[in-house]
Design a protein around this motif. Structure first.
Motif, PDB file in Angstrom:
ATOM      1  N   GLU A  78       0.834  -1.200   0.000  1.00 35.07           N
ATOM      2  CA  GLU A  78       0.000   0.000   0.000  1.00 35.07           C
ATOM      3  C   GLU A  78       0.871   1.254   0.000  1.00 35.07           C
ATOM      4  OE1 GLU A  78      -3.995  -1.689   2.325  1.00 35.07           O
ATOM      5  OE2 GLU A  78      -2.369  -0.749   3.447  1.00 35.07           O
ATOM      6  N   GLN A  79       1.949   1.235   0.777  1.00 37.42           N
ATOM      7  CA  GLN A  79       2.864   2.372   0.787  1.00 37.42           C
ATOM      8  C   GLN A  79       3.523   2.543  -0.581  1.00 37.42           C
ATOM      9  OE1 GLN A  79       5.420   2.910   4.371  1.00 37.42           O
ATOM     10  NE2 GLN A  79       4.468   1.035   5.100  1.00 37.42           N
ATOM     11  N   ALA A  80       3.904   1.429  -1.195  1.00 38.41           N
ATOM     12  CA  ALA A  80       4.556   1.489  -2.506  1.00 38.41           C
ATOM     13  C   ALA A  80       3.604   2.050  -3.557  1.00 38.41           C
ATOM     14  CB  ALA A  80       5.038   0.096  -2.909  1.00 38.41           C
ATOM     15  N   VAL A  81       2.336   1.633  -3.506  1.00 33.78           N
ATOM     16  CA  VAL A  81       1.334   2.140  -4.451  1.00 33.78           C
ATOM     17  C   VAL A  81       1.177   3.646  -4.290  1.00 33.78           C
ATOM     18  CG1 VAL A  81      -1.140   2.163  -4.988  1.00 33.78           C
ATOM     19  CG2 VAL A  81       0.056  -0.009  -4.721  1.00 33.78           C
ATOM     20  N   GLU A  94      -2.015   1.451 -14.297  1.00 35.55           N
ATOM     21  CA  GLU A  94      -1.376   0.414 -15.103  1.00 35.55           C
ATOM     22  C   GLU A  94       0.140   0.444 -14.936  1.00 35.55           C
ATOM     23  OE1 GLU A  94      -3.661   2.478 -16.115  1.00 35.55           O
ATOM     24  OE2 GLU A  94      -5.372   1.153 -16.495  1.00 35.55           O
ATOM     25  N   GLU A  95       0.712   1.639 -14.851  1.00 31.31           N
ATOM     26  CA  GLU A  95       2.158   1.768 -14.667  1.00 31.31           C
ATOM     27  C   GLU A  95       2.581   1.319 -13.271  1.00 31.31           C
ATOM     28  OE1 GLU A  95       2.961   5.600 -17.604  1.00 31.31           O
ATOM     29  OE2 GLU A  95       2.325   5.930 -15.520  1.00 31.31           O
ATOM     30  N   VAL A  96       1.757   1.658 -12.276  1.00 32.71           N
ATOM     31  CA  VAL A  96       2.033   1.215 -10.913  1.00 32.71           C
ATOM     32  C   VAL A  96       2.027  -0.308 -10.856  1.00 32.71           C
ATOM     33  CG1 VAL A  96       1.160   1.171  -8.544  1.00 32.71           C
ATOM     34  CG2 VAL A  96       1.117   3.304  -9.843  1.00 32.71           C
ATOM     35  N   ALA A  97       1.026  -0.912 -11.500  1.00 31.81           N
ATOM     36  CA  ALA A  97       0.915  -2.371 -11.509  1.00 31.81           C
ATOM     37  C   ALA A  97       2.142  -3.005 -12.147  1.00 31.81           C
ATOM     38  CB  ALA A  97      -0.351  -2.786 -12.262  1.00 31.81           C
ATOM     39  N   GLU A  98       2.578  -2.446 -13.271  1.00 28.15           N
ATOM     40  CA  GLU A  98       3.737  -2.998 -13.970  1.00 28.15           C
ATOM     41  C   GLU A  98       5.006  -2.890 -13.123  1.00 28.15           C
ATOM     42  OE1 GLU A  98       6.196  -2.391 -18.190  1.00 28.15           O
ATOM     43  OE2 GLU A  98       4.331  -1.282 -17.805  1.00 28.15           O
ATOM     44  N   LEU A 150       2.198  -6.300 -10.199  1.00 27.24           N
ATOM     45  CA  LEU A 150       0.840  -6.607  -9.783  1.00 27.24           C
ATOM     46  C   LEU A 150      -0.109  -6.435 -10.958  1.00 27.24           C
ATOM     47  CD1 LEU A 150       0.856  -4.493  -6.483  1.00 27.24           C
ATOM     48  CD2 LEU A 150       1.324  -6.943  -6.680  1.00 27.24           C
ATOM     49  N   SER A 151      -1.357  -6.817 -10.772  1.00 24.05           N
ATOM     50  CA  SER A 151      -2.385  -6.543 -11.770  1.00 24.05           C
ATOM     51  C   SER A 151      -3.047  -5.212 -11.422  1.00 24.05           C
ATOM     52  CB  SER A 151      -3.439  -7.650 -11.779  1.00 24.05           C
ATOM     53  OG  SER A 151      -4.218  -7.608 -10.597  1.00 24.05           O
ATOM     54  N   PRO A 152      -3.612  -4.511 -12.412  1.00 21.28           N
ATOM     55  CA  PRO A 152      -4.334  -3.274 -12.113  1.00 21.28           C
ATOM     56  C   PRO A 152      -5.445  -3.487 -11.090  1.00 21.28           C
ATOM     57  CG  PRO A 152      -3.921  -3.430 -14.460  1.00 21.28           C
ATOM     58  CD  PRO A 152      -3.512  -4.754 -13.862  1.00 21.28           C
ATOM     59  N   VAL A 155      -3.938  -3.354  -7.679  1.00 26.53           N
ATOM     60  CA  VAL A 155      -3.628  -1.960  -7.348  1.00 26.53           C
ATOM     61  C   VAL A 155      -4.886  -1.242  -6.882  1.00 26.53           C
ATOM     62  CG1 VAL A 155      -2.900   0.278  -8.274  1.00 26.53           C
ATOM     63  CG2 VAL A 155      -1.633  -1.797  -8.875  1.00 26.53           C
ATOM     64  N   ALA A 156      -5.997  -1.444  -7.613  1.00 27.47           N
ATOM     65  CA  ALA A 156      -7.270  -0.829  -7.222  1.00 27.47           C
ATOM     66  C   ALA A 156      -7.708  -1.306  -5.846  1.00 27.47           C
ATOM     67  CB  ALA A 156      -8.346  -1.150  -8.259  1.00 27.47           C
ATOM     68  N   THR A 157      -7.468  -2.584  -5.555  1.00 21.65           N
ATOM     69  CA  THR A 157      -7.809  -3.134  -4.241  1.00 21.65           C
ATOM     70  C   THR A 157      -6.995  -2.456  -3.141  1.00 21.65           C
ATOM     71  OG1 THR A 157      -8.391  -5.283  -5.196  1.00 21.65           O
ATOM     72  CG2 THR A 157      -7.889  -5.229  -2.835  1.00 21.65           C
ATOM     73  N   HIS A 158      -5.726  -2.197  -3.428  1.00 19.26           N
ATOM     74  CA  HIS A 158      -4.880  -1.516  -2.451  1.00 19.26           C
ATOM     75  C   HIS A 158      -5.381  -0.093  -2.195  1.00 19.26           C
ATOM     76  CE1 HIS A 158      -2.086  -4.672  -1.804  1.00 19.26           C
ATOM     77  NE2 HIS A 158      -1.466  -4.586  -2.974  1.00 19.26           N
ATOM     78  N   VAL A 159      -5.800   0.599  -3.256  1.00 17.51           N
ATOM     79  CA  VAL A 159      -6.314   1.963  -3.080  1.00 17.51           C
ATOM     80  C   VAL A 159      -7.563   1.946  -2.215  1.00 17.51           C
ATOM     81  CG1 VAL A 159      -7.297   3.979  -4.248  1.00 17.51           C
ATOM     82  CG2 VAL A 159      -5.308   2.807  -5.237  1.00 17.51           C
ATOM     83  N   ARG A 160      -8.461   0.992  -2.472  1.00 19.79           N
ATOM     84  CA  ARG A 160      -9.663   0.875  -1.635  1.00 19.79           C
ATOM     85  C   ARG A 160      -9.284   0.607  -0.187  1.00 19.79           C
ATOM     86  NH1 ARG A 160     -11.543  -2.451  -5.755  1.00 19.79           N
ATOM     87  NH2 ARG A 160     -11.474  -4.281  -4.395  1.00 19.79           N
ATOM     88  N   GLY A 161      -8.273  -0.241   0.010  1.00 24.04           N
ATOM     89  CA  GLY A 161      -7.836  -0.553   1.359  1.00 24.04           C
ATOM     90  C   GLY A 161      -7.264   0.664   2.076  1.00 24.04           C
TER      91      GLY A 161
END
Length: 216
Positions: free
Chosen positions: A165-168, A179-183, A187-189, A192-198
């Motif tokens: 989560e910190q890395a995201v 998409e760039e964060v995932a790459e 991770l998959s996009p 990444v979206a799950t981490h943002v929700r968290g």
């Protein structure tokens, strides 16, 4: 008869939306955009908090679009009330934002909002935001990510956020899109979206306070 039932089952579900906006021109623009979108139905529109409070428990939309500055109060109050409403119903909430309004957006997220979209965005961007919210997506911008990094730093982010989560947050703050964060993180996009929700959920937990819920 079985054929009729089969056809009815093939009809995609309709996404219901409720709008809270006191600017008549902006409200008209949003309502028209929603009306033109396939699979979306606006079940109500209020230009005052009092009206929204009265109608929302009856309309029970899947997505709530709300301005924050309203004639009879702050939309954040409504969001906080909805966040404490019975678990049988809780809409996905998107708030209007303008550039430089990150602080109010953060307060709305703390109160229970799932994300935001910019005033003046295009119709496709608006519809994408509404559909994304219904699927649990939470938009985040570099400015919001930087604000969150500062907020969690004061709360000892190492004990609140996971390493990913910190890395995201750090990559989004640097301007990378999902998409760039995932790459970069392998991770998959979707993850990444799950981490943002968290991250948003943890922010809400840190600042949740008891309030009187909307009446049934």
């Amino acid at each position: 008869m079985p054929r009729l039932l089969e056809k009815a089952a093939d009809v995609p579900p309709v996404l219901t939306v409720y709008l809270v906006e006191d600017d008549p021109l902006l409200a008209r623009h949003v309502l028209d955009a929603l009306a033109r979108a396939d699979g979306i139905h606006c079940v109500g529109h209020a230009d005052r908090l009092a009206q929204a409070r009265a109608e929302l428990p009856r309309c029970r939309p899947q997505v709530l679009l709300s301005d924050l500055g309203l004639p009879d109060g702050d939309g954040t109050e409504l969001i906080r009330e909805l966040d404490s409403s019975p678990p049988s119903w809780h809409p996905h909430i998107l708030v209007y934002s303008v550039f430089g309004d990150e602080s109010r957006v953060i307060h709305a997220i703390e109160a229970g909002a799932d994300g935001y979209f910019l005033k003046g965005c295009s119709d496709p961007e608006l519809i994408h935001a509404v559909q994304g919210a219904s699927h649990g997506e939470s938009p985040i911008s570099p400015a919001i990510a930087r604000y969150l990094l500062k907020r969690f730093a004061s709360a000892d982010a190492g004990r609140v956020l996971t390493t990913q989560e910190q890395a995201v947050l750090k990559l989004v703050a640097q301007g990378y899109v999902a998409e760039e964060v995932a790459e970069r993180l392998g991770l998959s996009p979707h993850v990444v979206a799950t981490h943002v929700r968290g991250i948003y959920a943890k922010l809400q937990t840190m600042h949740r306070v008891p309030v009187t819920s909307l009446s049934d």
